[in-house]
Every structure is written in structure tokens, then in C-alpha cells.
Enzyme design. Structure first.
Site, PDB file in Angstrom:
ATOM      1  N   CYS A 233       0.958  -0.950  -0.216  1.00 17.55           N
ATOM      2  CA  CYS A 233       0.103   0.249  -0.018  1.00 17.55           C
ATOM      3  C   CYS A 233       0.817   1.142  -0.183  1.00 17.55           C
ATOM      4  CB  CYS A 233      -1.274  -0.007   1.455  1.00 17.55           C
ATOM      5  SG  CYS A 233       0.354   0.018   2.718  1.00 17.55           S
ATOM      6  N   CYS A 317       2.770   5.645   9.007  1.00 14.72           N
ATOM      7  CA  CYS A 317       1.585   6.237   7.947  1.00 14.72           C
ATOM      8  C   CYS A 317       0.425   7.105   8.353  1.00 14.72           C
ATOM      9  CB  CYS A 317       0.690   5.257   7.383  1.00 14.72           C
ATOM     10  SG  CYS A 317      -0.459   4.874   6.287  1.00 14.72           S
ATOM     11  N   HIS A 345      -0.529  -5.059  19.329  1.00 14.95           N
ATOM     12  CA  HIS A 345      -0.262  -4.445  17.938  1.00 14.95           C
ATOM     13  C   HIS A 345       0.177  -2.884  17.688  1.00 14.95           C
ATOM     14  CE1 HIS A 345       0.189  -3.108  13.476  1.00 14.95           C
ATOM     15  NE2 HIS A 345      -0.384  -4.223  13.749  1.00 14.95           N
ATOM     16  N   GLU A 347       0.167  -0.343  16.362  1.00 12.65           N
ATOM     17  CA  GLU A 347      -0.591   0.254  16.198  1.00 12.65           C
ATOM     18  C   GLU A 347      -1.394   1.190  17.310  1.00 12.65           C
ATOM     19  OE1 GLU A 347      -3.100   0.313  12.616  1.00 12.65           O
ATOM     20  OE2 GLU A 347      -3.948   1.719  13.512  1.00 12.65           O
ATOM     21  N   SER A 487       1.579  -5.595   3.571  1.00 17.82           N
ATOM     22  CA  SER A 487       2.910  -5.444   3.829  1.00 17.82           C
ATOM     23  C   SER A 487       4.039  -5.985   3.406  1.00 17.82           C
ATOM     24  CB  SER A 487       3.642  -4.967   5.246  1.00 17.82           C
ATOM     25  OG  SER A 487       1.963  -6.570   5.784  1.00 17.82           O
TER      26      SER A 487
HETATM   27  S1  SF4 Z   1       0.536   1.560   6.117  1.00 15.23           S
HETATM   28 FE1  SF4 Z   1      -1.602   0.614   7.072  1.00 15.23          FE
HETATM   29  S2  SF4 Z   1      -2.516   2.439   7.296  1.00 15.23           S
HETATM   30 FE2  SF4 Z   1      -1.335   2.890   5.867  1.00 15.23          FE
HETATM   31  S3  SF4 Z   1      -2.048   2.767   3.809  1.00 15.23           S
HETATM   32 FE3  SF4 Z   1      -1.123   0.991   4.360  1.00 15.23          FE
HETATM   33  S4  SF4 Z   1      -2.287  -1.106   5.777  1.00 15.23           S
HETATM   34 FE4  SF4 Z   1      -2.993   1.427   5.996  1.00 15.23          FE
END
Ligand code: SF4
Length: 528
Positions: A233, A317, A345, A347, A487
Site C-alpha cells: 500500500c 503512515c 499490536h 499501532e 506489507s
Molecule cells: S500503512 Fe497501514 S494504515 Fe497505512 S495505508 Fe498501509 S495498511 Fe493502511
């Protein structure tokens, strides 16, 4: 499992020497017994083990005879010389490629890739055997003295006298080549340990029989349905680029607090390039550059870094940072913030740390019952960005049932990448017999993809790479849905397709539910 030349069996195993053929036969018999009444063998037909003879000339002659054979899959099994220093007698080497050695060098014109090697490697290791993957070179004489080292330096892991010419008989059929190491650089030929090394090699060949049987059962043509979007992503791409740029600008080492993203391949690759991953800032030397991971950190960690005078580049992010901001805003306005997420987690730890006195983690609808707001009209909820949408909505609706005035986030906290990958995997799951999700075990969004596919009614498995695919999963499966967590690198998806292609023809089609064009700008410290 008789010695004959009527090559009509689905699996043909070529074993050059009598004692090698015997060990393989016994291993296949063990497998048939373990399967109970030979159910699997009966369905496919029993494998045939053919003794092909010693040396390259006999191997080439056998290969020519086999050209008109009707076998469906082919394996070459025997003992071999270990070249790589890490090998021990009895270790198995699964060929990623077989090649003829001419003039002391592998001849690329004769190289044949065996792409299902990672699948066999993983299965052999799960069976408790010590297995390595590598190139196997066929030589025309026994390897002795310094030649071992020279062949190892030429990129070969093991050597034998027959595999490359025999492999020509596969003619595009699925091919497996496994050699059990009988002698090594430390225990060469004519060493007193040669006999025990040879016996260890034969025991390993026998033990590999059931794995070979599962490999043959997994062979066949397949369709792979790729979910789109999948893999990286925008937040992950940004985080990786930040580490790369800091490495470029400041040289190694660059410290990274926690895994930059939850993927073993990404972490390993950056480690190779000079990144050092640490759990806490006290492992970072004074004055060293440190990158905060994509999952974000709590204000306490930021304060600690400032106190230490560390040179920080923040790879959080922007969509995680948005949730942090919402948590601060609700807490400042006097709300009790229910954070829907998974305990432990990174986050979640970071977001909880924004307003620890006002934020409570809720993982399930039952957790909502334990909330004790000082004012029932001042309850808000936020979500971890990588949750399964349907699961999170269940908790949110329990919260709204109990606190109808509860306020939610301004826009969805579950990020676009998580949502899009879940939608796409649902589509491929509906059309597949099995779903494979590329991602590491600690990747939240990858694990949610597995759960999403399972909720759609299709068996699904999380795999870090092709080695994790259990051959039994593939038996009878003709359509595989394939996706990757946000990821997981795209190269892992290619590796999986490549490995599946070693089991038979693979037709790849893509099911794209949406396309993504989001890009996040880099922090100013690394922009130029
Ligand atoms: S890093 Fe995490 S929050 Fe950011 S876009 Fe990717 S999956 Fe979504």
C-alpha cells in the site's frame, strides 16, 4: 513400485543405483502404508521407481528411452556430493536447477530450472528432515579435493553424475530432483566416515519418500486467480522509501524502532542494506539516525527521542497519524475513547499512548459492557486501521447499542488499502477452492485477509513464501485465489506463482475490484 520399463505410472522416480532405488521404494511404501490402504496411490496409480544406472552416459541413454514414456511427473533421487560448506552427510539438497558441468564450470546451455523446489524444501523441513535448496551440477567423475570448493564457488550446492542428462526426459512435465549428501568438504570420499555418511544419505532418501508422494499428488494443471489490489500500500511504500533514503543520505547503520512494516522479507532486505531493527530507543546509540515504523509511536516515545537528541525520521503512515489526531481531539473534548483493535499490536499501543487516561481498548462486543464512562453522552470510538471491516462493525454496533450517542471517526479509520484488499479477496475466494495470502504472521491486515476469505467459505492460509505451502493443501485443488497483505512485497506473489508452475501448467487471471492511485508525500527530512 516394481522395476520395469513400461513407463505408464503417473510418478516416475529415476534412481541411478540399486541401493538408491531400494531406499526410495521403501520410502514410497512407507507413504502408502501411512495413507492407509493406499488410498492416495490407488487414485493416482502407484509410482514407479526405475534404476537408471551409474554415470552420465547411462543417464543420457535412459533419458532417450524415456522420451516416449507416459508418466505424468518425474523425480530424480539419489545420493550426491555436498559442495557447500554448511552441508552434512544425510542432508537433502533439493535442486532449484540442474546443470551439466563442463570444463569445471556449469554450462548454462544445459541448465534446467525446477521451480517447485521451494514447495519440496518446506515440506521436507516440516517432515523433520534437514534440507537445503540449491543448484545441482552433474559432473563426469567423482568430485575430489579442491574441486569441491571450485564448484561451490561456481554457485553449485551439490554434485552428482546423472541428474542433468536424466532431467531432459521430463520434457516439460513437473520435475523434482533430490540428492541426499553422502560426502562433504569435511568428510570427503575415502574418509573413514564415508560408510556412515552413505547410510545417513540412504536413510534420508527413504524418509523423503512420503514427501515425494505428496508432491506428486499435488501436481496438475491449475488456475491462479490474483486478487487486485494486493501487496504494498502507499503507507508501506513510503515507509520503505524513507529507510532507503536515510541509508543513502547518512550511510549505515540506520536504526529503525520496531519492524518498519510487518514483513520478514522487507525487514531482511533492509537489514542486508544496513538497517538495524531495535525494540526500544535505549538500543539506539546517541546521535544515531532512527526511523519510527509505519505503525506509529506514542508521544512518550517521541519525547524520549527528543530528550536523547536522536535524529528522528518518522515513517508513521499518514492514515495512522490521522487516528492518533482523532484520539487526541476526542480526549481533549472530554470523551472516553473506545479504541477497537487488537491488544499488543504496535499501532494500538501508539494510539492508546496519545491519551492513555481517556482511551480504552475494546476487542470484542463483550468488552463494550465493561466500559465505565463518567458521562454516557461522551463516548467516542476509533479503529485500528487494519481490522476486518465486518468484525470491527460488530464491535462498533455493540457500542452504539449501549451508547446511542457515541461518536465515531470523521472518516473511516480502517484504511483504503485494508478495505480494498478485503473486497478483492472476497471476490477471488468465491471463485476458488483455496486461498493463499502472502504475508508474515505478525501482519494484521494479512491475517484479516485469511479470515475474510474463510468467512466467504473458502479454506485460506497465510504464507510468508512458497516454502510455507503445505502440499496436502493442493491435493484436488484446481483454482487457487492468491493475494498479499499490504506489507508483503509483490516479488513474493511472483515466487508463489513460479513455485506452483513447477507442479504443472498454471493459468493466471486477475480479478480487479478497484485500482489504487494514492501516494503519500515523504517527510521533509528525506524529501530531497
Ligand atoms: S500503512 Fe497501514 S494504515 Fe497505512 S495505508 Fe498501509 S495498511 Fe493502511
Amino acid at each position: 513400485m516394481t522395476e520395469s520399463t513400461g513407463h505408464t505410472d503417473p510418478l516416475l522416480v529415476c534412481a541411478p543405483l540399486r541401493f538408491e532405488a531400494r531406499a526410495v521404494r521403501r520410502g514410497l511404501r512407507d507413504s502408502a502404508r501411512a495413507a492407509g490402504s493406499g488410498r492416495r496411490a490407488a487414485r493416482r496409480g502407484a509410482p514407479e521407481v526405475l534404476r537408471t544406472g551409474y554415470g552420465a552416459a547411462k543417464a543420457a541413454a535412459r533419458a532417450a528411452e524415456l522420451e516416449t514414456g507416459t508418466f505424468a511427473t518425474m523425480a530424480i533421487m539419489g545420493t550426491g556430493a555436498g559442495l557447500a560448506p554448511e552441508l552434512n552427510p544425510g542432508d537433502l539438497v533439493v535442486a532449484t536447477e540442474v546443470v551439466t558441468v563442463r570444463g569445471g564450470q556449469p554450462d548454462p546451455a544445459t541448465a534446467l530450472r525446477t521451480t517447485s523446489a521451494p514447495l519440496l524444501l518446506g515440506e521436507l523441513r516440516r517432515a523433520g528432515l534437514t534440507a537445503h535448496a540449491g543448484r545441482i551440477g552433474t559432473v563426469d567423475h567423482l568430485v575430489r579435493g579442491d574441486e569441491r570448493e571450485r564448484l561451490a564457488q561456481a554457485g553449485l550446492t551439490a554434485a552428482d553424475l546423472e541428474s542433468a542428462p536424466l532431467a531432459a526426459a521430463a520434457q516439460g512435465r513437473p520435475l523434482a530432483v533430490i540428492r541426499a549428501v553422502s560426502d562433504t568438504p569435511g568428510r570427503p570420499l575415502l574418509h573413514p566416515g564415508l560408510v556412515s555418511g552413505g547410510l545417513a544419505a540412504l536413510r534420508s532418501l527413504r524418509a523423503a519418500g512420503p514427501v515425494l508422494d505428496r508432491w506428486a499428488a499435488a501436481c496438475g494443471p491449475r488456475q491462479v486467480l490474483l486478487a487486485g489490489p494486493r501487496s504494498f500500500c502507499a503507507g508501506v511504500e513510503r515507509a520503505i522509501e524513507i529507510v532507503e533514503r536515510v541509508l543513502e543520505q547518512q550511510g549505515s547503520p540506520v536504526y529503525v524502532r520496531k519492524q518498519i512494516v510487518h514483513n520478514t522479507h522487507v525487514v531482511h532486505d533492509l537489514e542486508q542494506r544496513g538497517a538495524i531493527f531495535v525494540d526500544e530507543l535505549d538500543e539506539v546509540p546517541d546521535g544515531a539516525p532512527v526511523v519510527f515504523s509505519a505503525h506509529g509511536v506514542s508521544p512518550a516515545v517521541r519525547d524520549d527521542a527528543t530528550r536523547r537528541g536522536l535524529s528522528v525520521v518518522d515513517a508513521t503512515c499518514p492514515l495512522v497519524a490521522k487516528v492518533h489526531k482523532e484520539a487526541r481531539r476526542f480526549a481533549e473534548d472530554g470523551y472516553l475513547v473506545a479504541l477497537i483493535g487488537h491488544n499488543g499490536h504496535e499501532e494500538v499501543e501508539g494510539t492508546l499512548g496519545e491519551a492513555p487516561g481517556s482511551t480504552v481498548l475494546v476487542e470484542t462486543p463483550e468488552d463494550v459492557l465493561s466500559l465505565r464512562p463518567h458521562d454516557e453522552g461522551k463516548v467516542a470510538y476509533l479503529m485500528q486501521t487494519t481490522l476486518a471491516a465486518d468484525e470491527a462493525e460488530g464491535v462498533a454496533s455493540a457500542l452504539l447499542d449501549r451508547f446511542p450517542a457515541a461518536r465515531g471517526p470523521g472518516s473511516d479509520d480502517i484504511c483504503y488499502a485494508t478495505t480494498n484488499r478485503q473486497q478483492a479477496v472476497r471476490v477471488v475466494a468465491a471463485q476458488s477452492d483455496l486461498v493463499l495470502v502472502a504475508g508474515s504472521a505478525n501482519s494484521s491486515n494479512s491475517r484479516r485477509l485469511v479470515e475474510t476469505a474463510e468467512r466467504a467459505g473458502t479454506p485460506a492460509h497465510l504464507i510468508d513464501g512458497p516454502e510455507d505451502i503445505q502440499l496436502g493443501w493442493l491435493d484436488g485443488v484446481s483454482t487457487i485465489g492468491l493475494t498479499a497483505g499490504a506489507s508483503a512485497p509483490p516479488a513474493v506473489v511472483s515466487d508463489i506463482i513460479d513455485a506452483l508452475g513447477g507442479l504443472g501448467p498454471v493459468e493466471v487471471a486477475e480479478r480487479v475490484t478497484t485500482t489504487e492511485s494514492i501516494r503519500f508525500s515523504l517527510p521533509k527530512e528525506v524529501r530531497h
